[in-house]
Design an enzyme around this catalytic site. Structure first.
Site, short mmCIF file in Angstrom:
data_model
loop_
_atom_site.label_atom_id
_atom_site.label_comp_id
_atom_site.label_asym_id
_atom_site.label_seq_id
_atom_site.Cartn_x
_atom_site.Cartn_y
_atom_site.Cartn_z
N THR A 316 0.84 -1.20 0.00
CA THR A 316 0.00 0.00 0.00
C THR A 316 0.87 1.25 0.00
O THR A 316 0.62 2.20 -0.75
CB THR A 316 -0.93 0.02 1.23
OG1 THR A 316 -1.79 -1.13 1.17
CG2 THR A 316 -1.77 1.28 1.25
N TRP A 319 2.66 1.54 -3.36
CA TRP A 319 1.72 1.92 -4.43
C TRP A 319 1.61 3.43 -4.54
O TRP A 319 1.46 3.98 -5.63
CB TRP A 319 0.34 1.32 -4.14
CG TRP A 319 -0.72 1.68 -5.14
CD1 TRP A 319 -1.03 1.02 -6.30
CD2 TRP A 319 -1.63 2.79 -5.07
NE1 TRP A 319 -2.07 1.66 -6.95
CE2 TRP A 319 -2.45 2.74 -6.21
CE3 TRP A 319 -1.83 3.82 -4.15
CZ2 TRP A 319 -3.46 3.68 -6.46
CZ3 TRP A 319 -2.83 4.76 -4.40
CH2 TRP A 319 -3.62 4.68 -5.53
N HIS A 320 1.70 4.11 -3.41
CA HIS A 320 1.51 5.56 -3.40
C HIS A 320 2.68 6.32 -3.99
O HIS A 320 2.51 7.46 -4.43
CB HIS A 320 1.23 6.05 -1.98
CG HIS A 320 -0.18 5.84 -1.55
ND1 HIS A 320 -0.64 4.65 -1.02
CD2 HIS A 320 -1.27 6.67 -1.58
CE1 HIS A 320 -1.92 4.75 -0.75
NE2 HIS A 320 -2.34 5.96 -1.08
N GLY A 321 3.85 5.76 -4.01
CA GLY A 321 4.96 6.52 -4.57
C GLY A 321 6.27 5.77 -4.53
O GLY A 321 6.49 4.89 -3.69
N PHE A 458 0.44 9.83 -8.30
CA PHE A 458 0.33 8.42 -8.00
C PHE A 458 -0.22 7.63 -9.17
O PHE A 458 -0.27 6.44 -9.11
CB PHE A 458 -0.56 8.21 -6.75
CG PHE A 458 -0.12 9.05 -5.60
CD1 PHE A 458 1.20 9.09 -5.21
CD2 PHE A 458 -1.03 9.82 -4.91
CE1 PHE A 458 1.61 9.88 -4.15
CE2 PHE A 458 -0.63 10.61 -3.84
CZ PHE A 458 0.69 10.63 -3.46
#
Length: 458
Positions: A316, A319-321, A458
């Site tokens: 998680t 995934w954001h960066g 993102f």
């Protein structure tokens, strides 16, 4: 092109809806596909082939799976091809330079960066199309035979750039048979205007304070201003992202689609566990269905369950960066969620005051981890939060932003929705409120140059 822009509001949107509503029912998906491709490609035409390739690869893979159910190896190979393409594109564009930097740091090499621009929304539509192929493989849905309908699902312009993450099962019926009436269109317009107001009037205004704090330098500000700045960012990211999601849901309604809810007043939560049931709900649902449960979920030993949670939250964060601070952000929540589950979740649920203070405090710390990609600067900022350095700089900013903070706090709760539910019983008053929000938002967009969207990276 973004929803909160004059170009979208007064050029693309009216033209798109006039064409869409005038088009016969049997051709609406074709028009929607063309409009969505134009929207996605506007200003970034070089990535148009990637979107087309995504449609073709996942359409072909799902059709092969559907027609070769009796050959497991063919199904697995087709699913593997879809996974390889989608995750490969995501990793290439989003994470290549991250791994280059880390290889250089570990091995002392000097590999150069690849000059890449992140395609808009690649993290969102990659997960969306992956869920479709996986669901076809599982036999949960049948493969879509009409490539126009499938293409419309993949690039449906209200949501591929920044969510909500819409699975094929969410809109399968509407792709073939959708109806919309005046009431549904009216509801969609209201949601869009409220989302626009959240983004433009609250997120943009309060977000500029965090920019001032960053530009001043973390070592140069007082501790109260540091807390005020990161609180501003906490409100900015919520109203920025939830506002955009609400606009997408409203646009979906106007087109005849019911998109899933993405935010449910997360800042009123009384535990971090509850917060993640209310924040970016479609992402949490995706990781639960396609990562956590396939790993065994909570139907395994405690040790394995904690490992499953570790994988989900590391993923998680990543995934954001493409930066270590996002991984730290994800693991921060992993630790807190495990501690809650293991020791004190029930006690938090019994508390009415402490539980809210506990959540707000931890969220503010988490948003510092999220916002500051430079780990050395992150350490400076965290140190500033807890060094209790005095100063009067915060008084000036509190005076200038006090009303915006109060509005942000109020609209973070269900109180605003309850108030509007009373207002909309009176049609004239309802129209006046919506018109006022729209006019002020447009006036702000015409006059202002500050209109960022945090989740576009993102």
């Amino acid at each position: 092109m973004v929803f909160s822009s004059i170009l979208f509001l007064f050029r693309f949107l009216p033209i798109a809806f006039i064409l869409y509503y005038l088009t016969p029912k049997r051709a609406k998906n074709a028009v929607l596909l063309v409009l969505s491709l134009v929207f996605y490609s506007w200003g970034e035409a070089k990535y148009f082939p990637i979107m087309i390739a995504s449609i073709l690869v996942d359409y072909t893979a799902s059709r092969v799976i559907e027609s070769h159910r009796d050959k497991k190896w063919v199904c697995r190979a087709s699913l593997g091809a879809s996974l390889f393409f989608n995750l490969g594109m995501l990793f290439f564009f989003k994470y290549t330079n991250f791994f280059v930097d880390n290889i250089n740091a570990l091995a002392g090499t000097a590999i150069g960066h690849i000059d890449l621009t992140l395609p808009l929304g690649i993290s969102f539509y990659t997960f969306q199309t992956l869920s479709y192929t996986i669901d076809v493989y599982r036999g949960k849905v049948k493969a879509e035979r009409n490539i126009i309908d499938f293409g419309a699902f993949v690039v449906l312009f209200p949501q591929p750039i920044a969510g909500p993450i819409v699975k094929y099962t969410d809109v399968q019926r509407e792709l073939r048979e959708r109806r919309f009436d005046a009431a549904q269109i009216t509801d969609g317009i209201a949601l869009f205007i409220f989302g626009l107001g959240k983004k433009v009037l609250i997120a943009n205004n309060i977000g500029s304070l965090w920019d001032v704090v960053q530009q001043t330098g973390f070592s140069e500000i007082s501790s109260p201003l540091a807390w005020l700045g990161i609180l501003a960012y906490s409100f900015q990211i919520y109203f920025d992202f939830s506002g955009y999601s609400l606009m997408a849901i409203g646009l979906g309604k106007m087109l005849g689609f019911e998109f899933p809810q993405n935010f449910n007043y997360p800042y009123i939560s009384r535990s971090i566990t509850e917060f993640w049931r209310r924040w970016h709900m479609t992402l949490g649902s995706w990781f639960r269905e396609y990562v956590y449960i396939p790993l065994g979920g909570n139907r395994v030993s405690k040790g394995r369950m904690y490992f499953n949670l570790f994988v989900v939250w590391a993923a998680t964060g990543f995934w954001h960066g493409a930066s270590w601070n996002f991984v730290l952000w994800g693991l921060f929540f992993f630790v807190i969620l495990v501690l809650e589950k293991r020791f004190y979740l029930e006690k938090l649920n019994q508390s009415r005051v402490f539980s809210h203070l506990y959540v707000i405090f931890l969220l503010i710390i988490s948003w510092a981890l999220f916002a500051i990609t430079d780990l050395s600067q992150l350490a400076v900022f965290i140190g500033k939060l807890f060094s209790f350095t005095g100063g009067a700089d915060w008084v000036y900013y509190l005076r200038n932003y006090g009303i915006t903070f109060a509005a942000a706090a109020f609209f973070s709760t269900p109180l605003a929705e309850r108030l509007y539910n009373k207002i909309k019983k009176h049609q004239a008053l309802d129209l006046a409120v919506l018109g006022l929000i729209l006019v002020i938002s447009v006036a702000y967009l015409v006059d202002a140059t500050y209109n960022p969207f945090l989740y576009f990276r993102f």
